[in-house]
Write a protein that holds these residues in place. Structure first.
Motif, mmCIF file in Angstrom:
data_model
loop_
_atom_site.group_PDB
_atom_site.id
_atom_site.type_symbol
_atom_site.label_atom_id
_atom_site.label_comp_id
_atom_site.label_asym_id
_atom_site.label_seq_id
_atom_site.Cartn_x
_atom_site.Cartn_y
_atom_site.Cartn_z
ATOM 1 N N PRO A 93 -55.866 82.801 -24.844
ATOM 2 C CA PRO A 93 -54.863 83.871 -24.785
ATOM 3 C C PRO A 93 -53.827 83.697 -25.896
ATOM 4 C CG PRO A 93 -54.489 82.276 -23.034
ATOM 5 C CD PRO A 93 -55.752 81.871 -23.723
ATOM 6 N N TYR A 94 -53.167 84.793 -26.222
ATOM 7 C CA TYR A 94 -52.039 84.729 -27.143
ATOM 8 C C TYR A 94 -50.880 84.051 -26.423
ATOM 9 C CZ TYR A 94 -54.306 88.035 -30.308
ATOM 10 O OH TYR A 94 -55.173 88.644 -31.184
ATOM 11 N N PRO A 95 -50.008 83.384 -27.158
ATOM 12 C CA PRO A 95 -48.823 82.801 -26.517
ATOM 13 C C PRO A 95 -47.933 83.911 -25.936
ATOM 14 C CG PRO A 95 -49.125 81.914 -28.734
ATOM 15 C CD PRO A 95 -50.091 83.056 -28.578
ATOM 16 N N LEU A 96 -47.468 83.689 -24.732
ATOM 17 C CA LEU A 96 -46.568 84.630 -24.071
ATOM 18 C C LEU A 96 -45.128 84.190 -24.266
ATOM 19 C CD1 LEU A 96 -48.428 85.036 -20.653
ATOM 20 C CD2 LEU A 96 -48.219 86.778 -22.438
ATOM 21 N N SER A 97 -44.262 85.148 -24.478
ATOM 22 C CA SER A 97 -42.833 84.853 -24.475
ATOM 23 C C SER A 97 -42.217 85.672 -23.348
ATOM 24 C CB SER A 97 -42.191 85.188 -25.819
ATOM 25 O OG SER A 97 -42.376 86.544 -26.138
ATOM 26 N N GLU A 98 -41.264 85.074 -22.664
ATOM 27 C CA GLU A 98 -40.630 85.761 -21.542
ATOM 28 C C GLU A 98 -39.683 86.832 -22.054
ATOM 29 O OE1 GLU A 98 -39.516 83.649 -17.914
ATOM 30 O OE2 GLU A 98 -40.175 81.815 -18.926
ATOM 31 N N THR A 99 -39.663 87.950 -21.334
ATOM 32 C CA THR A 99 -38.718 89.026 -21.611
ATOM 33 C C THR A 99 -37.935 89.277 -20.330
ATOM 34 O OG1 THR A 99 -40.185 90.820 -20.903
ATOM 35 C CG2 THR A 99 -40.365 90.103 -23.224
ATOM 36 N N GLU A 100 -37.012 90.196 -20.390
ATOM 37 C CA GLU A 100 -36.210 90.512 -19.216
ATOM 38 C C GLU A 100 -37.060 91.072 -18.072
ATOM 39 O OE1 GLU A 100 -32.645 93.582 -18.557
ATOM 40 O OE2 GLU A 100 -32.318 92.161 -20.207
ATOM 41 N N THR A 101 -38.164 91.743 -18.415
ATOM 42 C CA THR A 101 -38.986 92.393 -17.394
ATOM 43 C C THR A 101 -40.387 91.812 -17.275
ATOM 44 O OG1 THR A 101 -39.622 94.073 -19.004
ATOM 45 C CG2 THR A 101 -37.766 94.595 -17.538
ATOM 46 N N GLY A 102 -40.669 90.729 -17.961
ATOM 47 C CA GLY A 102 -42.002 90.133 -17.887
ATOM 48 C C GLY A 102 -42.295 89.265 -19.091
ATOM 49 N N PHE A 103 -43.259 89.712 -19.883
ATOM 50 C CA PHE A 103 -43.703 88.921 -21.029
ATOM 51 C C PHE A 103 -43.976 89.819 -22.222
ATOM 52 C CE2 PHE A 103 -45.349 86.848 -17.171
ATOM 53 C CZ PHE A 103 -44.663 85.648 -17.262
ATOM 54 N N ALA A 104 -44.055 89.194 -23.394
ATOM 55 C CA ALA A 104 -44.460 89.880 -24.614
ATOM 56 C C ALA A 104 -45.401 88.958 -25.369
ATOM 57 C CB ALA A 104 -43.247 90.216 -25.476
ATOM 58 N N PHE A 105 -46.261 89.556 -26.179
ATOM 59 C CA PHE A 105 -47.108 88.771 -27.064
ATOM 60 C C PHE A 105 -47.413 89.595 -28.305
ATOM 61 C CE2 PHE A 105 -50.210 91.017 -24.450
ATOM 62 C CZ PHE A 105 -51.233 91.348 -25.328
ATOM 63 N N THR A 106 -47.749 88.890 -29.363
ATOM 64 C CA THR A 106 -48.080 89.518 -30.638
ATOM 65 C C THR A 106 -49.495 89.116 -31.022
ATOM 66 O OG1 THR A 106 -45.767 89.378 -31.309
ATOM 67 C CG2 THR A 106 -47.381 89.774 -33.060
ATOM 68 N N THR A 107 -50.309 90.105 -31.389
ATOM 69 C CA THR A 107 -51.689 89.833 -31.769
ATOM 70 C C THR A 107 -51.756 89.346 -33.215
ATOM 71 O OG1 THR A 107 -52.166 92.053 -32.612
ATOM 72 C CG2 THR A 107 -52.472 91.683 -30.226
#
Length: 166
Positions: free
Chosen positions: A16-30
């Motif tokens: 998986p791509y690395p996940l970063s936490e956001t205010e409402t869940g997660f984000a990732f960049t391909t």
């Protein structure tokens, strides 16, 4: 939600791509620079008259506009979404997670089928209820852990809610 010790995915899947936490869940960049948000928002108003109303959440997979080239065939997106779901359910084991497929570009049926394929490959420990109303362009699923008490009530409550909104 904590990203520490996420459940391992099958070794047959791409990483998986690395996940970063956001205010409402997660984000990732391909690898191609596309940014996705995986949002989990409280949706207690959807099933207000149920004993699990405070545990209802909506799940969204949102490509962030203008963030590079989106690749629908990117094999790393699936394990990234699955990892985010695993982290979410580890933090909220009694959650009822609703996923409504976007009707953008009239692709809701395709999105539902794709999400269903992902789920079927990684369903261990989870149960999914599908609700398809093609004439209304509504393709929706609810996911709970297999140990969710009286999961049949979730299916019934959603059926009743959808019928009321027809």
């Amino acid at each position: 939600m904590s990203l520490e010790n996420p459940s391992a995915l099958s070794s047959s899947n791409p990483s998986p791509y690395p996940l970063s936490e956001t205010e409402t869940g997660f984000a990732f960049t391909t690898e191609r620079g596309a940014v996705y948000h995986l949002d989990f928002t409280s949706d207690s108003d959807y099933l207000p008259d149920t004993p699990f109303a405070d545990s209802v959440y909506s799940f969204s997979i949102l490509p962030v506009a203008g963030s590079g080239s989106f690749d629908r065939k990117d094999p790393r997106i699936e394990p990234t979404v699955i990892q985010a779901l695993q982290v979410f359910f580890a933090s909220f084991p009694k959650a009822v997670l609703l996923y409504v497929c976007s009707t953008e570009n009239d692709q809701e049926r395709v999105r539902s089928r794709l999400f269903g394929q992902w789920f079927s490959r990684h369903q261990k420990g989870f149960e999914k209820f599908d609700f398809h109303y093609p004439s209304q362009h509504l393709y929706m699923s609810a996911i709970v852990r297999r140990d969710f008490p009286e999961s049949w009530r979730v299916e019934l409550a959603i059926l009743q809610a959808v019928e009321q909104h027809k």
